[in-house]
Design a protein around this motif. Structure first.
Motif, PDB file in Angstrom:
ATOM      1  N   TRP A  83     -13.552  -1.744 -35.282  1.00 37.79           N
ATOM      2  CA  TRP A  83     -13.471  -0.952 -36.563  1.00 37.79           C
ATOM      3  C   TRP A  83     -11.994  -0.924 -37.069  1.00 37.79           C
ATOM      4  CZ3 TRP A  83     -10.450   3.401 -37.656  1.00 37.79           C
ATOM      5  CH2 TRP A  83     -10.421   4.034 -38.847  1.00 37.79           C
ATOM      6  N   ARG A  84     -11.081  -1.170 -36.484  1.00 35.08           N
ATOM      7  CA  ARG A  84      -9.742  -0.950 -36.697  1.00 35.08           C
ATOM      8  C   ARG A  84      -9.342  -2.384 -37.174  1.00 35.08           C
ATOM      9  NH1 ARG A  84      -4.320  -1.689 -34.559  1.00 35.08           N
ATOM     10  NH2 ARG A  84      -2.886  -0.636 -35.639  1.00 35.08           N
ATOM     11  N   LEU A  85      -9.772  -3.370 -36.426  1.00 35.87           N
ATOM     12  CA  LEU A  85      -9.159  -4.615 -36.716  1.00 35.87           C
ATOM     13  C   LEU A  85     -10.115  -5.415 -37.747  1.00 35.87           C
ATOM     14  CD1 LEU A  85      -7.873  -5.733 -33.316  1.00 35.87           C
ATOM     15  CD2 LEU A  85      -6.355  -4.901 -35.087  1.00 35.87           C
ATOM     16  N   TYR A  86     -11.418  -5.417 -37.791  1.00 37.54           N
ATOM     17  CA  TYR A  86     -12.196  -6.261 -38.654  1.00 37.54           C
ATOM     18  C   TYR A  86     -12.759  -5.416 -39.651  1.00 37.54           C
ATOM     19  CZ  TYR A  86     -11.671  -9.895 -35.020  1.00 37.54           C
ATOM     20  OH  TYR A  86     -11.221 -10.747 -34.390  1.00 37.54           O
ATOM     21  N   ILE A  87     -13.228  -4.172 -39.694  1.00 41.29           N
ATOM     22  CA  ILE A  87     -13.563  -3.415 -40.876  1.00 41.29           C
ATOM     23  C   ILE A  87     -12.541  -2.743 -41.854  1.00 41.29           C
ATOM     24  CG2 ILE A  87     -15.074  -1.383 -41.405  1.00 41.29           C
ATOM     25  CD1 ILE A  87     -16.724  -1.973 -38.945  1.00 41.29           C
ATOM     26  N   ARG A  88     -11.598  -2.207 -41.046  1.00 34.27           N
ATOM     27  CA  ARG A  88     -10.244  -1.719 -41.998  1.00 34.27           C
ATOM     28  C   ARG A  88      -9.502  -2.997 -42.123  1.00 34.27           C
ATOM     29  NH1 ARG A  88      -7.079   2.404 -39.815  1.00 34.27           N
ATOM     30  NH2 ARG A  88      -5.908   2.152 -41.831  1.00 34.27           N
ATOM     31  N   ARG A  89      -9.430  -3.756 -41.329  1.00 31.48           N
ATOM     32  CA  ARG A  89      -8.606  -5.055 -41.608  1.00 31.48           C
ATOM     33  C   ARG A  89      -6.990  -4.576 -41.314  1.00 31.48           C
ATOM     34  NH1 ARG A  89     -11.594  -9.381 -45.208  1.00 31.48           N
ATOM     35  NH2 ARG A  89     -13.829  -9.407 -43.893  1.00 31.48           N
ATOM     36  N   SER A  90      -6.827  -3.732 -40.526  1.00 33.58           N
ATOM     37  CA  SER A  90      -5.499  -2.974 -40.378  1.00 33.58           C
ATOM     38  C   SER A  90      -4.195  -3.965 -40.096  1.00 33.58           C
ATOM     39  CB  SER A  90      -5.564  -1.948 -39.309  1.00 33.58           C
ATOM     40  OG  SER A  90      -5.731  -2.500 -38.401  1.00 33.58           O
ATOM     41  N   GLN A  91      -4.568  -5.110 -39.482  1.00 37.74           N
ATOM     42  CA  GLN A  91      -3.452  -5.985 -39.425  1.00 37.74           C
ATOM     43  C   GLN A  91      -3.661  -7.236 -40.372  1.00 37.74           C
ATOM     44  OE1 GLN A  91      -3.711  -7.054 -35.263  1.00 37.74           O
ATOM     45  NE2 GLN A  91      -2.339  -5.432 -34.762  1.00 37.74           N
ATOM     46  N   GLY A  92      -4.580  -7.348 -41.050  1.00 41.50           N
ATOM     47  CA  GLY A  92      -4.784  -8.443 -41.778  1.00 41.50           C
ATOM     48  C   GLY A  92      -4.820  -9.669 -41.038  1.00 41.50           C
ATOM     49  N   THR A  93      -4.629 -10.730 -41.338  1.00 45.11           N
ATOM     50  CA  THR A  93      -4.718 -12.098 -40.545  1.00 45.11           C
ATOM     51  C   THR A  93      -3.296 -12.419 -39.790  1.00 45.11           C
ATOM     52  OG1 THR A  93      -3.953 -13.304 -42.312  1.00 45.11           O
ATOM     53  CG2 THR A  93      -6.594 -12.934 -42.150  1.00 45.11           C
ATOM     54  N   GLN A  94      -2.455 -11.238 -39.519  1.00 41.26           N
ATOM     55  CA  GLN A  94      -1.144 -11.539 -39.084  1.00 41.26           C
ATOM     56  C   GLN A  94      -1.170 -12.008 -37.765  1.00 41.26           C
ATOM     57  OE1 GLN A  94       0.968  -7.900 -39.034  1.00 41.26           O
ATOM     58  NE2 GLN A  94       3.015  -8.858 -38.337  1.00 41.26           N
ATOM     59  N   HIS A  95      -2.134 -11.529 -36.590  1.00 37.38           N
ATOM     60  CA  HIS A  95      -2.237 -11.795 -35.432  1.00 37.38           C
ATOM     61  C   HIS A  95      -3.643 -12.611 -35.101  1.00 37.38           C
ATOM     62  CE1 HIS A  95       1.574  -9.880 -34.238  1.00 37.38           C
ATOM     63  NE2 HIS A  95       0.983  -8.646 -34.952  1.00 37.38           N
ATOM     64  N   LYS A  96      -4.104 -13.007 -36.075  1.00 31.80           N
ATOM     65  CA  LYS A  96      -5.451 -13.810 -35.844  1.00 31.80           C
ATOM     66  C   LYS A  96      -5.189 -15.283 -35.614  1.00 31.80           C
ATOM     67  CE  LYS A  96      -9.097 -13.120 -38.575  1.00 31.80           C
ATOM     68  NZ  LYS A  96      -9.750 -13.258 -37.661  1.00 31.80           N
ATOM     69  N   TYR A  97      -5.984 -15.676 -34.472  1.00 33.78           N
ATOM     70  CA  TYR A  97      -5.889 -17.173 -34.075  1.00 33.78           C
ATOM     71  C   TYR A  97      -6.500 -17.919 -35.351  1.00 33.78           C
ATOM     72  CZ  TYR A  97      -6.673 -21.417 -31.804  1.00 33.78           C
ATOM     73  OH  TYR A  97      -7.048 -22.995 -31.344  1.00 33.78           O
ATOM     74  N   ASP A  98      -7.747 -17.358 -35.939  1.00 34.44           N
ATOM     75  CA  ASP A  98      -8.557 -18.162 -36.955  1.00 34.44           C
ATOM     76  C   ASP A  98      -8.478 -17.083 -38.130  1.00 34.44           C
ATOM     77  OD1 ASP A  98     -10.363 -19.262 -38.635  1.00 34.44           O
ATOM     78  OD2 ASP A  98     -11.597 -19.898 -37.041  1.00 34.44           O
ATOM     79  N   GLU A  99      -7.844 -17.534 -39.296  1.00 37.18           N
ATOM     80  CA  GLU A  99      -7.807 -16.640 -40.487  1.00 37.18           C
ATOM     81  C   GLU A  99      -9.058 -16.338 -41.006  1.00 37.18           C
ATOM     82  OE1 GLU A  99      -4.955 -18.083 -43.274  1.00 37.18           O
ATOM     83  OE2 GLU A  99      -3.368 -17.648 -41.780  1.00 37.18           O
ATOM     84  N   ARG A 100     -10.318 -17.014 -40.768  1.00 41.99           N
ATOM     85  CA  ARG A 100     -11.600 -16.624 -41.168  1.00 41.99           C
ATOM     86  C   ARG A 100     -11.942 -15.545 -40.683  1.00 41.99           C
ATOM     87  NH1 ARG A 100     -14.932 -22.003 -39.658  1.00 41.99           N
ATOM     88  NH2 ARG A 100     -13.596 -21.475 -37.974  1.00 41.99           N
ATOM     89  N   TRP A 101     -13.046 -14.690 -41.425  1.00 45.44           N
ATOM     90  CA  TRP A 101     -13.264 -13.516 -40.599  1.00 45.44           C
ATOM     91  C   TRP A 101     -14.830 -13.860 -40.016  1.00 45.44           C
ATOM     92  CZ3 TRP A 101     -10.024  -9.640 -40.154  1.00 45.44           C
ATOM     93  CH2 TRP A 101      -9.178  -9.557 -40.959  1.00 45.44           C
ATOM     94  N   LEU A 102     -15.411 -12.759 -39.453  1.00 41.85           N
ATOM     95  CA  LEU A 102     -16.642 -12.905 -38.849  1.00 41.85           C
ATOM     96  C   LEU A 102     -17.567 -13.359 -39.594  1.00 41.85           C
ATOM     97  CD1 LEU A 102     -16.647  -9.940 -36.556  1.00 41.85           C
ATOM     98  CD2 LEU A 102     -15.936 -12.356 -35.799  1.00 41.85           C
ATOM     99  N   SER A 103     -18.487 -14.327 -39.310  1.00 39.91           N
ATOM    100  CA  SER A 103     -19.601 -14.781 -39.943  1.00 39.91           C
ATOM    101  C   SER A 103     -20.711 -14.195 -40.286  1.00 39.91           C
ATOM    102  CB  SER A 103     -19.888 -16.258 -39.349  1.00 39.91           C
ATOM    103  OG  SER A 103     -18.789 -17.134 -39.574  1.00 39.91           O
ATOM    104  N   VAL A 104     -21.418 -14.105 -41.406  1.00 38.84           N
ATOM    105  CA  VAL A 104     -22.661 -13.378 -41.771  1.00 38.84           C
ATOM    106  C   VAL A 104     -23.530 -14.468 -42.236  1.00 38.84           C
ATOM    107  CG1 VAL A 104     -23.847 -11.539 -42.715  1.00 38.84           C
ATOM    108  CG2 VAL A 104     -21.538 -11.327 -41.937  1.00 38.84           C
ATOM    109  N   GLY A 105     -24.719 -14.422 -41.903  1.00 44.92           N
ATOM    110  CA  GLY A 105     -25.827 -15.314 -42.612  1.00 44.92           C
ATOM    111  C   GLY A 105     -25.738 -16.794 -41.969  1.00 44.92           C
ATOM    112  N   ARG A 106     -24.984 -17.250 -40.871  1.00 44.89           N
ATOM    113  CA  ARG A 106     -24.979 -18.495 -40.506  1.00 44.89           C
ATOM    114  C   ARG A 106     -26.129 -18.614 -39.118  1.00 44.89           C
ATOM    115  NH1 ARG A 106     -19.708 -20.367 -38.708  1.00 44.89           N
ATOM    116  NH2 ARG A 106     -20.960 -22.185 -38.630  1.00 44.89           N
TER     117      ARG A 106
END
Length: 180
Positions: A83-106
Motif C-alpha cells: 500500500w505504501r510503496l505501490y498504491i501511495r507510491r510514497s518513494q516514487g521510483t527512487q529505490h526501484k530496480y525497475d522504474e515500471r510499475w506492476l503490470s495489469v492486463g498482461r
C-alpha cells in the motif's frame, strides 16, 4: 558525492574504520525496520504460535494455525508495504530496480494482474513452504532433537540469543553498497 552515486558501506571498507563502522551499523543498518522485524518475531512466538507441546505428535490443526498466522502476518506486513510503496507510491521510483510499475492486463500473469499473481503465489506457495519448515522445526524442538536456548536458562542465554539476533543481520548477505 552526487545523487545516485554508489559507495561502499564502511563495514566493507579496507582498511577497517571501527568508528565509521559502528556509526553506520547504528544509523543505517540497524534502523527502525530491523527492530520491527524482531518485534514481529517476538509477538508471533509469544502470542501467536500454538504451544510447542502440540507439535510433539503432529496435529493438523496446529499446523493450520501456524499457516493462518503466517498468512495473516504476510498480508498485514507485506500488504502495508505494498500500500505504501505501490498504491501511495510514497518513494516514487527512487529505490526501484525497475522504474515500471506492476503490470495489469498482461497474459504472463495469473489473473492477468501482477499484484494478484504475487499475492496468490505468496500465500499458496511461499507461506505453505514456510509453514511446513516451521512446523518441522517445532516438531524437532518439541521432541528435543535440536539444541535450544531459553530465557529460563539465565542472563547468559538471553545475551547469547540477543548476540545471535544481531549477528543474523550481519550474516545475511546484504548489498554492501549504499546509494546516496
Amino acid at each position: 558525492m552526487g545523487i545516485g552515486e554508489v559507495t561502499l558501506a564502511p563495514l566493507y571498507e579496507r582498511p577497517p574504520r571501527p568508528l565509521a563502522m559502528a556509526r553506520w551499523l547504528l544509523t543505517q543498518f540497524f534502523w527502525w525496520q530491523n527492530g520491527l522485524w524482531i518485534a514481529a518475531g517476538v509477538v508471533a512466538w509469544l502470542w501467536l504460535t500454538p504451544s510447542v507441546d502440540r507439535f510433539a505428535t503432529p496435529e493438523i490443526w496446529a499446523i493450520g494455525l501456524v499457516y493462518l498466522r503466517n498468512g495473516g502476518l504476510m498480508v498485514a506486513i507485506v500488504g502495508s508495504l505494498h500500500w505504501r510503496l505501490y498504491i501511495r507510491r510514497s518513494q516514487g521510483t527512487q529505490h526501484k530496480y525497475d522504474e515500471r510499475w506492476l503490470s495489469v492486463g498482461r497474459r504472463p500473469f495469473l489473473f492477468r494482474n501482477q499484484t494478484r499473481d504475487n499475492v496468490f503465489w505468496s500465500l499458496v506457495s511461499a507461506c505453505a513452504i514456510a509453514t511446513l519448515y516451521e512446523s518441522l522445526m517445532l516438531w524437532l524442538y518439541a521432541n528435543d532433537r535440536i539444541w535450544t536456548v531459553s530465557a529460563s536458562g539465565g542472563l547468559a542465554n538471553v545475551a547469547y540469543t540477543a548476540a545471535l539476533t544481531v549477528a543474523m543481520f550481519l550474516l545475511i548477505p546484504a548489498n554492501p553498497y549504499l546509494i546516496t
